[in-house]
Design a protein around this motif. Structure first.
Motif, PDB file in Angstrom:
ATOM      1  N   PHE A  47       8.365  -9.694  -1.092  1.00 26.12           N
ATOM      2  CA  PHE A  47       7.912  -8.324  -0.937  1.00 26.12           C
ATOM      3  C   PHE A  47       9.362  -7.451  -1.004  1.00 26.12           C
ATOM      4  O   PHE A  47       9.047  -6.429  -1.490  1.00 26.12           O
ATOM      5  CB  PHE A  47       7.172  -7.923   0.484  1.00 26.12           C
ATOM      6  CG  PHE A  47       6.632  -6.835   0.442  1.00 26.12           C
ATOM      7  CD1 PHE A  47       5.763  -6.336  -0.501  1.00 26.12           C
ATOM      8  CD2 PHE A  47       7.278  -5.749   1.363  1.00 26.12           C
ATOM      9  CE1 PHE A  47       5.234  -4.922  -0.524  1.00 26.12           C
ATOM     10  CE2 PHE A  47       6.709  -4.419   1.243  1.00 26.12           C
ATOM     11  CZ  PHE A  47       5.646  -4.062   0.456  1.00 26.12           C
ATOM     12  N   GLU A  48      10.280  -7.515  -0.264  1.00 29.53           N
ATOM     13  CA  GLU A  48      11.368  -6.840  -0.305  1.00 29.53           C
ATOM     14  C   GLU A  48      11.939  -6.671  -1.644  1.00 29.53           C
ATOM     15  O   GLU A  48      12.050  -5.558  -2.425  1.00 29.53           O
ATOM     16  CB  GLU A  48      12.720  -7.314   0.473  1.00 29.53           C
ATOM     17  CG  GLU A  48      13.924  -6.641   0.420  1.00 29.53           C
ATOM     18  CD  GLU A  48      14.941  -6.840   1.620  1.00 29.53           C
ATOM     19  OE1 GLU A  48      15.919  -6.219   1.587  1.00 29.53           O
ATOM     20  OE2 GLU A  48      14.635  -7.968   2.017  1.00 29.53           O
ATOM     21  N   ASP A  49      11.932  -7.641  -2.650  1.00 27.20           N
ATOM     22  CA  ASP A  49      12.377  -7.752  -3.757  1.00 27.20           C
ATOM     23  C   ASP A  49      11.282  -7.008  -4.709  1.00 27.20           C
ATOM     24  O   ASP A  49      11.660  -6.293  -5.564  1.00 27.20           O
ATOM     25  CB  ASP A  49      12.277  -9.288  -4.512  1.00 27.20           C
ATOM     26  CG  ASP A  49      13.454  -9.902  -4.017  1.00 27.20           C
ATOM     27  OD1 ASP A  49      14.223  -9.652  -3.509  1.00 27.20           O
ATOM     28  OD2 ASP A  49      13.481 -11.286  -4.300  1.00 27.20           O
ATOM     29  N   GLN A  50      10.217  -7.009  -4.326  1.00 30.80           N
ATOM     30  CA  GLN A  50       9.013  -6.209  -4.991  1.00 30.80           C
ATOM     31  C   GLN A  50       9.204  -4.675  -4.888  1.00 30.80           C
ATOM     32  O   GLN A  50       9.032  -4.087  -5.694  1.00 30.80           O
ATOM     33  CB  GLN A  50       7.515  -6.844  -4.542  1.00 30.80           C
ATOM     34  CG  GLN A  50       7.246  -8.153  -4.966  1.00 30.80           C
ATOM     35  CD  GLN A  50       5.903  -8.391  -4.201  1.00 30.80           C
ATOM     36  OE1 GLN A  50       5.014  -7.788  -4.638  1.00 30.80           O
ATOM     37  NE2 GLN A  50       5.957  -9.513  -3.764  1.00 30.80           N
ATOM     38  N   GLN A  84       3.605  -4.706   5.655  1.00 31.17           N
ATOM     39  CA  GLN A  84       4.691  -4.671   4.941  1.00 31.17           C
ATOM     40  C   GLN A  84       5.496  -3.221   5.161  1.00 31.17           C
ATOM     41  O   GLN A  84       6.599  -3.161   4.540  1.00 31.17           O
ATOM     42  CB  GLN A  84       4.006  -4.528   3.273  1.00 31.17           C
ATOM     43  CG  GLN A  84       3.258  -5.613   3.045  1.00 31.17           C
ATOM     44  CD  GLN A  84       2.383  -5.575   1.893  1.00 31.17           C
ATOM     45  OE1 GLN A  84       1.854  -4.248   1.570  1.00 31.17           O
ATOM     46  NE2 GLN A  84       2.397  -6.458   0.830  1.00 31.17           N
ATOM     47  N   LEU A  85       4.755  -2.393   5.936  1.00 30.07           N
ATOM     48  CA  LEU A  85       5.385  -1.045   6.093  1.00 30.07           C
ATOM     49  C   LEU A  85       6.885  -1.173   6.491  1.00 30.07           C
ATOM     50  O   LEU A  85       7.586  -0.134   6.158  1.00 30.07           O
ATOM     51  CB  LEU A  85       4.481  -0.146   7.326  1.00 30.07           C
ATOM     52  CG  LEU A  85       4.966   1.219   7.147  1.00 30.07           C
ATOM     53  CD1 LEU A  85       4.685   2.027   5.806  1.00 30.07           C
ATOM     54  CD2 LEU A  85       3.822   1.647   8.282  1.00 30.07           C
ATOM     55  N   GLY A  86       7.055  -1.782   7.525  1.00 29.78           N
ATOM     56  CA  GLY A  86       8.468  -1.819   7.851  1.00 29.78           C
ATOM     57  C   GLY A  86       9.644  -2.458   6.767  1.00 29.78           C
ATOM     58  O   GLY A  86      10.581  -1.720   6.571  1.00 29.78           O
ATOM     59  N   THR A  87       9.420  -3.260   5.847  1.00 30.11           N
ATOM     60  CA  THR A  87      10.117  -3.581   4.672  1.00 30.11           C
ATOM     61  C   THR A  87      10.222  -2.567   3.904  1.00 30.11           C
ATOM     62  O   THR A  87      11.224  -2.002   3.355  1.00 30.11           O
ATOM     63  CB  THR A  87       9.675  -5.082   4.314  1.00 30.11           C
ATOM     64  OG1 THR A  87       9.599  -5.883   5.151  1.00 30.11           O
ATOM     65  CG2 THR A  87      10.450  -5.261   2.991  1.00 30.11           C
ATOM     66  N   TYR A  88       9.116  -1.973   3.561  1.00 27.21           N
ATOM     67  CA  TYR A  88       8.857  -0.934   2.645  1.00 27.21           C
ATOM     68  C   TYR A  88       9.769   0.336   2.936  1.00 27.21           C
ATOM     69  O   TYR A  88      10.725   0.875   2.198  1.00 27.21           O
ATOM     70  CB  TYR A  88       7.299  -0.422   2.465  1.00 27.21           C
ATOM     71  CG  TYR A  88       7.390   0.862   1.624  1.00 27.21           C
ATOM     72  CD1 TYR A  88       7.731   0.551   0.303  1.00 27.21           C
ATOM     73  CD2 TYR A  88       7.135   2.011   2.279  1.00 27.21           C
ATOM     74  CE1 TYR A  88       7.389   2.018  -0.498  1.00 27.21           C
ATOM     75  CE2 TYR A  88       6.893   3.019   1.560  1.00 27.21           C
ATOM     76  CZ  TYR A  88       6.975   3.148  -0.071  1.00 27.21           C
ATOM     77  OH  TYR A  88       7.057   4.139  -0.726  1.00 27.21           O
ATOM     78  N   ASN A  89       9.660   0.673   4.260  1.00 28.06           N
ATOM     79  CA  ASN A  89      10.594   1.892   4.737  1.00 28.06           C
ATOM     80  C   ASN A  89      12.165   1.545   4.847  1.00 28.06           C
ATOM     81  O   ASN A  89      12.984   2.371   4.586  1.00 28.06           O
ATOM     82  CB  ASN A  89      10.102   2.144   6.117  1.00 28.06           C
ATOM     83  CG  ASN A  89       8.922   2.939   6.354  1.00 28.06           C
ATOM     84  OD1 ASN A  89       8.574   3.793   5.396  1.00 28.06           O
ATOM     85  ND2 ASN A  89       8.137   2.962   7.564  1.00 28.06           N
ATOM     86  N   ARG A  90      12.407   0.507   4.891  1.00 31.92           N
ATOM     87  CA  ARG A  90      14.048   0.003   4.843  1.00 31.92           C
ATOM     88  C   ARG A  90      14.398   0.008   3.580  1.00 31.92           C
ATOM     89  O   ARG A  90      15.543   0.583   3.213  1.00 31.92           O
ATOM     90  CB  ARG A  90      14.223  -1.409   5.301  1.00 31.92           C
ATOM     91  CG  ARG A  90      14.380  -1.457   6.873  1.00 31.92           C
ATOM     92  CD  ARG A  90      14.758  -2.774   7.375  1.00 31.92           C
ATOM     93  NE  ARG A  90      13.856  -3.994   6.912  1.00 31.92           N
ATOM     94  CZ  ARG A  90      12.856  -4.603   7.293  1.00 31.92           C
ATOM     95  NH1 ARG A  90      12.238  -3.963   8.379  1.00 31.92           N
ATOM     96  NH2 ARG A  90      12.086  -5.438   6.792  1.00 31.92           N
ATOM     97  N   VAL A  91      13.476  -0.432   2.624  1.00 34.02           N
ATOM     98  CA  VAL A  91      14.316  -0.197   1.158  1.00 34.02           C
ATOM     99  C   VAL A  91      14.049   1.233   0.588  1.00 34.02           C
ATOM    100  O   VAL A  91      14.938   1.596  -0.083  1.00 34.02           O
ATOM    101  CB  VAL A  91      13.436  -1.310   0.033  1.00 34.02           C
ATOM    102  CG1 VAL A  91      13.927  -1.177  -1.298  1.00 34.02           C
ATOM    103  CG2 VAL A  91      13.658  -2.625   0.647  1.00 34.02           C
ATOM    104  N   TYR A  92      12.945   1.732   1.028  1.00 38.22           N
ATOM    105  CA  TYR A  92      12.694   3.142   0.528  1.00 38.22           C
ATOM    106  C   TYR A  92      13.789   3.860   0.998  1.00 38.22           C
ATOM    107  O   TYR A  92      14.378   4.919   0.200  1.00 38.22           O
ATOM    108  CB  TYR A  92      11.448   3.876   1.052  1.00 38.22           C
ATOM    109  CG  TYR A  92      10.816   5.095   0.893  1.00 38.22           C
ATOM    110  CD1 TYR A  92      10.003   5.255  -0.204  1.00 38.22           C
ATOM    111  CD2 TYR A  92      11.439   6.062   1.639  1.00 38.22           C
ATOM    112  CE1 TYR A  92       9.764   6.598  -0.553  1.00 38.22           C
ATOM    113  CE2 TYR A  92      10.932   7.305   1.185  1.00 38.22           C
ATOM    114  CZ  TYR A  92      10.057   7.738   0.446  1.00 38.22           C
ATOM    115  OH  TYR A  92       9.634   8.977   0.118  1.00 38.22           O
TER     116      TYR A  92
END
Length: 129
Positions: A47-50, A84-92
């Motif tokens: 998911f992080e790669d995505q 997925q929100l935590g991972t999304y926020n870190r990359v965002y």
């Protein structure tokens, strides 16, 4: 119609899978189509790669339309799972740290992808680009 520009295919971005373009520019703004991690049928990775891939596609589309991440005023993000929100926020945060545009993030059922992101950005005057 004059004053409207359409951008069908940014380099390195999966092609549209329907009768639409990747972005439309009008009235000093660029409106992107929802970007996804990979073309249909391609392996998307973790998911992080995505998230990295999707935001990279968004950046490429904005660049093709004469804008960029720093000119985004509104982001709409669609995730398939709340976890997925935590991972999304870190990359965002890595992509948007300096601009911090307004954002809406929702969890929805998506068609075979884990996330989709679209945005509205300003097209800066030539001297600012």
């Amino acid at each position: 119609m004059s004053g409207i520009a359409r951008f069908a295919s940014a380099p390195g971005v999966p092609a549209a899978v329907g009768p639409y373009v990747q972005a439309t520019s009008a009235g000093g703004f660029v409106f992107t189509t929802g970007q996804i991690p990979a073309a249909p049928g391609e392996e998307a990775g973790s998911f992080e790669d995505q998230v990295y891939a999707t935001l990279g596609h968004l950046e490429a589309v904005l660049t093709a339309a004469g804008s960029g991440l720093e000119h985004i005023v509104k982001v709409h993000a669609y995730l398939s799972h709340l976890d997925q929100l935590g991972t999304y926020n870190r990359v965002y945060e890595r992509f948007m740290a300096s601009s911090r545009p307004a954002r809406t993030t929702v969890c929805v059922g998506l068609w075979g992808v884990s996330m989709e992101i679209d945005c509205i950005a300003v097209v800066p005057p030539e001297e600012d680009a």
